[in-house]
Design an enzyme around this catalytic site. Structure first.
Site, PDB file in Angstrom:
ATOM      1  N   ASN A  96      15.666  34.993 -22.038  1.00 34.35           N
ATOM      2  CA  ASN A  96      16.780  34.114 -22.432  1.00 34.35           C
ATOM      3  C   ASN A  96      17.665  34.812 -23.469  1.00 34.35           C
ATOM      4  O   ASN A  96      17.160  35.429 -24.398  1.00 34.35           O
ATOM      5  CB  ASN A  96      16.222  32.814 -23.019  1.00 34.35           C
ATOM      6  CG  ASN A  96      17.300  31.911 -23.609  1.00 34.35           C
ATOM      7  OD1 ASN A  96      17.125  31.374 -24.694  1.00 34.35           O
ATOM      8  ND2 ASN A  96      18.407  31.728 -22.920  1.00 34.35           N
ATOM      9  N   GLN A 137      10.785  19.505 -21.923  1.00 33.32           N
ATOM     10  CA  GLN A 137      10.523  20.118 -23.229  1.00 33.32           C
ATOM     11  C   GLN A 137      10.383  19.069 -24.329  1.00 33.32           C
ATOM     12  O   GLN A 137      11.172  18.113 -24.396  1.00 33.32           O
ATOM     13  CB  GLN A 137      11.659  21.066 -23.631  1.00 33.32           C
ATOM     14  CG  GLN A 137      11.304  21.832 -24.904  1.00 33.32           C
ATOM     15  CD  GLN A 137      12.452  22.606 -25.509  1.00 33.32           C
ATOM     16  OE1 GLN A 137      13.409  22.022 -25.993  1.00 33.32           O
ATOM     17  NE2 GLN A 137      12.342  23.929 -25.496  1.00 33.32           N
ATOM     18  N   CYS A 147      14.237  26.008 -31.942  1.00 32.45           N
ATOM     19  CA  CYS A 147      15.333  25.371 -32.678  1.00 32.45           C
ATOM     20  C   CYS A 147      15.371  25.899 -34.113  1.00 32.45           C
ATOM     21  O   CYS A 147      14.382  25.816 -34.840  1.00 32.45           O
ATOM     22  CB  CYS A 147      15.171  23.848 -32.683  1.00 32.45           C
ATOM     23  SG  CYS A 147      16.535  23.061 -33.556  1.00 32.45           S
ATOM     24  N   PRO A 201      16.691  24.466 -21.735  1.00 29.18           N
ATOM     25  CA  PRO A 201      16.685  23.149 -22.390  1.00 29.18           C
ATOM     26  C   PRO A 201      17.865  23.066 -23.343  1.00 29.18           C
ATOM     27  O   PRO A 201      18.092  23.997 -24.118  1.00 29.18           O
ATOM     28  CB  PRO A 201      15.360  23.136 -23.165  1.00 29.18           C
ATOM     29  CG  PRO A 201      15.005  24.581 -23.363  1.00 29.18           C
ATOM     30  CD  PRO A 201      15.598  25.326 -22.193  1.00 29.18           C
ATOM     31  N   MET A 202      18.637  21.998 -23.275  1.00 29.21           N
ATOM     32  CA  MET A 202      19.804  21.861 -24.149  1.00 29.21           C
ATOM     33  C   MET A 202      19.998  20.391 -24.504  1.00 29.21           C
ATOM     34  O   MET A 202      20.263  19.556 -23.622  1.00 29.21           O
ATOM     35  CB  MET A 202      21.059  22.384 -23.441  1.00 29.21           C
ATOM     36  CG  MET A 202      21.013  23.873 -23.169  1.00 29.21           C
ATOM     37  SD  MET A 202      22.442  24.444 -22.243  1.00 29.21           S
ATOM     38  CE  MET A 202      22.053  23.958 -20.573  1.00 29.21           C
ATOM     39  N   VAL A 203      19.870  20.086 -25.791  1.00 28.78           N
ATOM     40  CA  VAL A 203      20.009  18.708 -26.252  1.00 28.78           C
ATOM     41  C   VAL A 203      21.360  18.145 -25.845  1.00 28.78           C
ATOM     42  O   VAL A 203      22.408  18.773 -26.071  1.00 28.78           O
ATOM     43  CB  VAL A 203      19.856  18.636 -27.787  1.00 28.78           C
ATOM     44  CG1 VAL A 203      20.301  17.273 -28.315  1.00 28.78           C
ATOM     45  CG2 VAL A 203      18.419  18.898 -28.185  1.00 28.78           C
ATOM     46  N   GLU A 210      24.498  28.734 -22.740  1.00 33.36           N
ATOM     47  CA  GLU A 210      25.903  28.436 -23.034  1.00 33.36           C
ATOM     48  C   GLU A 210      26.818  28.768 -21.856  1.00 33.36           C
ATOM     49  O   GLU A 210      27.743  28.013 -21.559  1.00 33.36           O
ATOM     50  CB  GLU A 210      26.341  29.199 -24.280  1.00 33.36           C
ATOM     51  CG  GLU A 210      25.660  28.712 -25.532  1.00 33.36           C
ATOM     52  CD  GLU A 210      26.464  29.002 -26.784  1.00 33.36           C
ATOM     53  OE1 GLU A 210      27.553  29.573 -26.675  1.00 33.36           O
ATOM     54  OE2 GLU A 210      25.985  28.643 -27.866  1.00 33.36           O
ATOM     55  N   HIS A 213      13.576  33.707 -26.094  1.00 32.59           N
ATOM     56  CA  HIS A 213      14.966  33.828 -26.523  1.00 32.59           C
ATOM     57  C   HIS A 213      15.003  35.060 -27.435  1.00 32.59           C
ATOM     58  O   HIS A 213      14.409  35.045 -28.522  1.00 32.59           O
ATOM     59  CB  HIS A 213      15.385  32.549 -27.273  1.00 32.59           C
ATOM     60  CG  HIS A 213      16.800  32.580 -27.759  1.00 32.59           C
ATOM     61  ND1 HIS A 213      17.360  31.558 -28.482  1.00 32.59           N
ATOM     62  CD2 HIS A 213      17.780  33.507 -27.615  1.00 32.59           C
ATOM     63  CE1 HIS A 213      18.622  31.848 -28.771  1.00 32.59           C
ATOM     64  NE2 HIS A 213      18.889  33.039 -28.259  1.00 32.59           N
TER      65      HIS A 213
HETATM   66  C1  LIG Z   1      24.227  22.612 -26.539  1.00 29.15           C
HETATM   67  C2  LIG Z   1      22.929  23.343 -26.732  1.00 29.15           C
HETATM   68  C3  LIG Z   1      21.764  22.644 -26.890  1.00 29.15           C
HETATM   69  C4  LIG Z   1      20.534  23.313 -27.024  1.00 29.15           C
HETATM   70  N1  LIG Z   1      19.380  22.582 -27.107  1.00 29.15           N
HETATM   71  C5  LIG Z   1      18.193  23.231 -27.047  1.00 29.15           C
HETATM   72  C6  LIG Z   1      16.992  22.499 -26.869  1.00 29.15           C
HETATM   73  O1  LIG Z   1      16.988  21.270 -26.727  1.00 29.15           O
HETATM   74  N2  LIG Z   1      15.817  23.196 -26.833  1.00 29.15           N
HETATM   75  C7  LIG Z   1      15.788  24.563 -26.939  1.00 29.15           C
HETATM   76  O2  LIG Z   1      14.695  25.149 -26.871  1.00 29.15           O
HETATM   77  N3  LIG Z   1      16.916  25.275 -27.090  1.00 29.15           N
HETATM   78  C8  LIG Z   1      18.110  24.649 -27.116  1.00 29.15           C
HETATM   79  N4  LIG Z   1      19.261  25.370 -27.157  1.00 29.15           N
HETATM   80  C9  LIG Z   1      19.186  26.849 -27.147  1.00 29.15           C
HETATM   81  C10 LIG Z   1      19.266  27.381 -25.697  1.00 29.15           C
HETATM   82  O3  LIG Z   1      18.227  26.844 -24.894  1.00 29.15           O
HETATM   83  C11 LIG Z   1      19.196  28.915 -25.641  1.00 29.15           C
HETATM   84  O4  LIG Z   1      17.954  29.347 -26.112  1.00 29.15           O
HETATM   85  C12 LIG Z   1      20.283  29.596 -26.464  1.00 29.15           C
HETATM   86  O5  LIG Z   1      21.530  28.963 -26.344  1.00 29.15           O
HETATM   87  C13 LIG Z   1      20.428  31.059 -26.046  1.00 29.15           C
HETATM   88  O6  LIG Z   1      20.809  31.182 -24.689  1.00 29.15           O
HETATM   89  P1  LIG Z   1      22.276  31.705 -24.266  1.00 29.15           P
HETATM   90  O7  LIG Z   1      22.457  33.040 -24.917  1.00 29.15           O
HETATM   91  O8  LIG Z   1      22.254  31.769 -22.773  1.00 29.15           O
HETATM   92  O9  LIG Z   1      23.263  30.697 -24.793  1.00 29.15           O
HETATM   93  C14 LIG Z   1      20.494  24.729 -27.044  1.00 29.15           C
HETATM   94  C15 LIG Z   1      21.692  25.435 -26.896  1.00 29.15           C
HETATM   95  C16 LIG Z   1      22.888  24.759 -26.732  1.00 29.15           C
HETATM   96  C17 LIG Z   1      24.156  25.558 -26.541  1.00 29.15           C
END
Ligand SMILES: Cc1cc2nc3c(=O)[nH]c(=O)nc-3n(C[C@H](O)[C@H](O)[C@H](O)COP(=O)(O)O)c2cc1C
Length: 437
Positions: free
Chosen positions: A250, A116, A145, A58-60, A275, A215
């Site tokens: 994650n 989500q 978050c 999930p990513m905003v 990311e 995570h």
């Molecule tokens: C641009 C962006 C937006 C994100 N938005 C959310 C979100 O809406 N909900 C959430 O649970 N985590 C959000 N995250 C966190 C990611 O889901 C993830 O847990 C975190 O980046 C770690 O994963 P990675 O190591 O693969 O980057 C966001 C991360 C990024 C980079």
């Protein structure tokens, strides 16, 4: 490497799975069955991963519908929507329309999908989830978050700490009792450590959670302090609850070598990338790995950017697709083309000033000209935006002190590191105060 028991999910469903003190209605292998039902969409899935979840996090303003469709072409077999603010979704029709076509759902090719939500009131969360439950494969509660807005709103990672965990446990019990789809929770590690976290995770499963996405970092690990994800901690989660619910790992997944290493080490049912897959959507294919001598064998970043734009024309992100229109598209272009922008101020300016779809197309033409003039070779492409905070962590992504200029530029143009990490402010209460919706 240890024997992780990852393939426990291949065993036949256990009829007693529901009799573990919770009110979960879904047998342990619900996720594997779901993936198998949609396996025909992924003819190029490596055979050893056929029942493994390769997940888009999930990513905003970033895991929007057109972006998800792009990742699904390259083996992503489970996607999450961006976090949706439950109260605004229930109360504000304008906000709701941007995020979801109620009664219509999402295109068939966008399944399996988990939606989500964030919030801390079980009644509001249930009302929001009821609006989508008939058109999705699961719902998820954001317990990850780390931003100030989540602290003030008492949701995200802070919800794990409310009333010593009682509140999130009560929410999960209420939702899993009243919804017809699996209730999942995405969680960080508690600041007090993995032992306390395990106690909470166990209670959530007892209360009816059907999947945990862990995570492997705590809420202090963000921006420059992000650090590596704790796969040992995730392995302990699998050891504790993995025989009752699927667990997703994650953190720090940047290519298929990482995928396999993480699965083997943690025993998780799947991996979730954020990311790295944002910058390069074909991440779940064999490219930039040991076996390709770290060469990019998949499509180049220009093709990725161009395919994303094409999908945006068909599925505008702000029309039920969980993205903020051109702002969302600009941010994707920034990440796709980060390596090109770092060496070219005009291209960077062009991305920042993209206010139309035509303008976005012009950016790609401009980048293509740059590639042609310098004899660009797609095989040499590596992740660039992804490694911007990963200096000093070791491994193939440690490229030495880079990108100070880039961070400065992002600050100027309103895309800060904080935005990058989890820009809840894009769709959170701030937007409501701004009268955006
Ligand atoms: C641009 C962006 C937006 C994100 N938005 C959310 C979100 O809406 N909900 C959430 O649970 N985590 C959000 N995250 C966190 C990611 O889901 C993830 O847990 C975190 O980046 C770690 O994963 P990675 O190591 O693969 O980057 C966001 C991360 C990024 C980079």
């Amino acid at each position: 490497m240890m024997d992780t028991g990852r393939h426990r999910s291949s065993s036949p469903p256990d009829d007693d799975d529901d009799d573990d003190g919770g009110n979960r209605r879904f047998p342990r292998d619900w996720l594997r069955r779901l993936l198998m039902r949609h396996a025909h969409n992924h003819p190029n899935m490596p055979p050893d991963l056929h029942d493994v979840a390769l997940v888009v996090a999930p990513m905003v303003d970033a895991s929007d519908l057109p972006y998800r469709l792009l990742t699904r072409r390259y083996n992503a077999n489970l996607c999450y929507t961006p976090m949706i603010h439950a109260r605004m979704f229930v109360d504000k029709p304008g906000y709701r329309r941007k995020f979801w076509k109620v009664g219509v759902g999402t295109p068939a090719e966008d399944r399996p999908l988990i939606v989500q939500f964030c919030g801390n009131d079980k009644h509001v969360l249930l009302s929001a989830m009821k609006l989508v439950e008939n058109d999705v494969d699961g719902v998820d509660i954001n317990c990850g978050c780390p931003q100030g807005i989540a602290r003030r709103g008492r949701y995200g990672a802070y919800l794990m700490e409310e009333d010593g965990g009682d509140r999130i446990v009560d929410i999960v019990r209420h939702l899993s009792t009243n919804l017809t789809v699996p209730v999942c929770v995405k969680l960080r590690i508690l600041p007090t450590g993995i032992d306390d976290s395990l106690m909470l995770y166990g209670r959530l499963v007892d209360a009816g959670a059907s999947m945990l996405a862990i995570h492997g970092r705590d809420r202090h690990q963000r921006q420059d302090a992000t650090g590596s994800a704790d796969w040992d901690a995730i392995r302990r989660v699998v050891d504790l609850v993995g025989d009752r619910v699927p667990v997703l790992a994650n953190g720090g997944i940047s290519n298929m070598d990482d995928v396999r290493a993480c699965l083997e080490y943690t025993g998780a049912d799947g991996v979730m990338s954020s990311e790295a897959i944002l910058e390069y959507p074909p991440l779940y294919t064999e490219t930039n790995t040991r076996s390709t001598n770290y060469l990019r064998t998949g499509p180049g970043r220009l093709d990725v950017a161009s395919d994303y734009l094409e999908l945006c024309r068909r599925y505008p992100p702000d029309d039920g697709g969980q993205g903020s229109g051109l702002k969302c598209i600009r941010a994707h272009m920034h990440r796709f083309l980060h390596a090109d922008m770092r060496g070219n101020a005009s291209l960077r300016d062009a991305v920042v000033r993209t206010f139309t779809m035509e303008g976005a197309g012009d950016v790609i033409d401009m980048a293509r000209n740059i590639h042609e003039s310098c004899g660009h070779d797609v095989g040499d492409e590596q992740l660039s935006w992804y490694v911007r905070h990963r200096v000093g962590l070791g491994g193939s992504h440690d490229r030495g002190g880079e990108d100070e200029d880039d961070d400065e530029e992002e600050r100027k143009h309103g895309s800060s590191k904080e935005d990058d990490e989890c820009p809840c402010n894009v769709f959170g209460e701030v937007c409501a105060d701004d009268g955006d919706y």
